[in-house]
Design a protein around this motif. Structure first.
Motif, PDB file in Angstrom:
ATOM      1  N   ASP A   8     -10.203 -45.402 -42.608  1.00  0.00           N
ATOM      2  CA  ASP A   8      -9.412 -44.731 -43.640  1.00  0.00           C
ATOM      3  C   ASP A   8      -7.983 -45.244 -43.818  1.00  0.00           C
ATOM      4  O   ASP A   8      -7.360 -44.980 -44.849  1.00  0.00           O
ATOM      5  CB  ASP A   8      -9.402 -43.223 -43.369  1.00  0.00           C
ATOM      6  N   ARG A  49     -11.879 -49.373 -34.916  1.00  0.00           N
ATOM      7  CA  ARG A  49     -12.627 -48.340 -35.650  1.00  0.00           C
ATOM      8  C   ARG A  49     -13.270 -48.985 -36.867  1.00  0.00           C
ATOM      9  O   ARG A  49     -12.579 -49.520 -37.737  1.00  0.00           O
ATOM     10  CB  ARG A  49     -11.716 -47.185 -36.097  1.00  0.00           C
ATOM     11  N   LYS A  57     -16.912 -40.214 -38.171  1.00  0.00           N
ATOM     12  CA  LYS A  57     -17.797 -39.315 -38.931  1.00  0.00           C
ATOM     13  C   LYS A  57     -19.245 -39.369 -38.438  1.00  0.00           C
ATOM     14  O   LYS A  57     -20.195 -39.396 -39.233  1.00  0.00           O
ATOM     15  CB  LYS A  57     -17.737 -39.638 -40.425  1.00  0.00           C
ATOM     16  N   GLU A  92     -16.248 -35.348 -37.073  1.00  0.00           N
ATOM     17  CA  GLU A  92     -15.368 -35.084 -38.215  1.00  0.00           C
ATOM     18  C   GLU A  92     -15.996 -34.195 -39.268  1.00  0.00           C
ATOM     19  O   GLU A  92     -15.473 -34.061 -40.367  1.00  0.00           O
ATOM     20  CB  GLU A  92     -14.968 -36.410 -38.874  1.00  0.00           C
ATOM     21  N   ASP A 113     -10.472 -35.014 -41.503  1.00  0.00           N
ATOM     22  CA  ASP A 113     -11.765 -35.012 -42.185  1.00  0.00           C
ATOM     23  C   ASP A 113     -12.526 -33.726 -41.908  1.00  0.00           C
ATOM     24  O   ASP A 113     -13.238 -33.217 -42.772  1.00  0.00           O
ATOM     25  CB  ASP A 113     -12.600 -36.218 -41.735  1.00  0.00           C
TER      26      ASP A 113
HETATM   27 MG    MG Z   1     -11.140 -39.179 -40.204  1.00  0.00          MG
END
Ligand code: MG
Ligand code: GLV
Length: 316
Positions: free
Chosen positions: A38, A69, A100, A135, A162
């Motif tokens: 992100d 990540r 996630k 998340e 999130d």
């Molecule tokens: Mg996140």
């Protein structure tokens, strides 16, 4: 607790920024995670993969844990992220962070993919660990299976931003208390993650706090998860690093106390100490459960480099 490589502070570094990648090598965090998700705009992801491979291979990371990540498995980027990063810099990488995560099957996919790459390149199979970020509600409901889905799992991480979006939480201040709720709205989620982590002997890591200039508020949020038993927290700014390093280490007084309990318990259970199962240390009764609590604090203190300032003396 399994791995004692400390992760008190886990620094987020956008992979799209060579300047931040350089700067991260000078900061005192226990871990860096170079981000393809992100903090990286979609158009910047291909270049970010290259920046990250170059930065890992260049070295200079000292004892920091090196984590990347990747994007989550609902996107089309994940497989390329993993292949490019691990083929390009697998020897200079400690873990892949999967955001996630929604099921154990997603972790199994990453485990198998890593195994394939390790075998192809002749790397030790299983050395690269996995950090799983929880998340959303789906991930939390399956967190036990996720934590046990691969021997590579080293951490379960809470992704509060999130998560708040995924459950429609009525606040935009990540991780903070809210005047409309008479308690800590994150308590259940943190505890749920912590139980899964402890049941599978992996670390539990708290997520980011976005008001990066408010270090007092950061400390307050960090202390809450540290108190529960979390091992560390994400940091987004240099000012958050020393706070996380301190908050997730035991205090000097607790460390001294823990070492005293261990020495005292060893003495009192011995022949010379009277083979006692429980005994008094000053005004405190100690027994086997006290020893277990003390072991945790003492281990964290030793890893944090604390030195004892008190010694146990058997009673006259
Ligand atoms: Mg996140
Ligand atoms: C981190 O990824 C978060 O969503 O809080």
């Amino acid at each position: 607790m399994a791995t004692l490589r400390p992760r008190r502070s886990c620094l987020a570094v956008p992979g799209s920024s060579p300047r931040f990648l350089d700067k991260a090598r000078t900061l005192d965090s226990d871990q860096v995670f170079l981000d393809l998700e992100d903090a990286c705009a979609p158009l910047a992801k291909p270049e970010a993969r290259k920046n990250i491979v170059a930065a890992l291979n260049e070295g200079g990371w000292g004892s920091r844990l090196r984590v990347v990540r990747v994007n989550d498995l609902t996107t089309h980027w994940t497989y390329r992220d993993v292949i490019e990063v691990v083929e390009g810099a697998g020897a200079n990488l400690d873990c892949i962070m999967l955001p996630k995560v929604q099921s154990a099957a997603q972790v199994a996919w990453l485990d198998l993919t890593l195994t394939q790459i390790e075998k192809t390149l002749g790397y030790e199979v299983g050395r690269i660990g996995i950090e799983a970020q929880i998340e959303n509600a789906r991930g939390l409901v399956d967190v036990d299976a996720i934590a046990g889905a691969s021997p590579r799992i080293e951490t379960i991480i809470f992704g509060p931003a999130d998560f708040m979006a995924s459950i429609n939480m009525k606040s935009l201040v990540v991780g903070a208390l809210h005047p409309d709720y008479p308690g800590d709205p994150f308590h259940y989620i943190l505890m749920r993650i912590l139980m899964a982590a402890r049941a599978h002997d992996v670390q539990a890591i708290d997520g980011p706090f976005l008001q990066i200039r408010d270090t007092d508020a950061f400390a307050e949020v960090a202390k809450r998860s540290a108190m529960l038993g979390f091992d560390g927290k994400w940091v987004l700014h240099p000012g958050q690093i020393p706070i996380a390093n301190e908050v997730y280490s035991p205090s000097q007084a607790d460390y001294d106390h823990a070492e005293l309990i261990l020495d005292a318990y060893e003495y009192f259970t011995s022949e010379a100490g009277g083979r006692k199962g429980s005994a008094m240390l000053g005004d405190e009764m100690i027994d086997e459960a006290s020893r277990k609590m003390a072991l945790v604090i003492a281990a964290k203190g030793r890893v944090a480099g604390l030195a004892r300032t008190e010694q146990f003396a058997p009673p006259e």
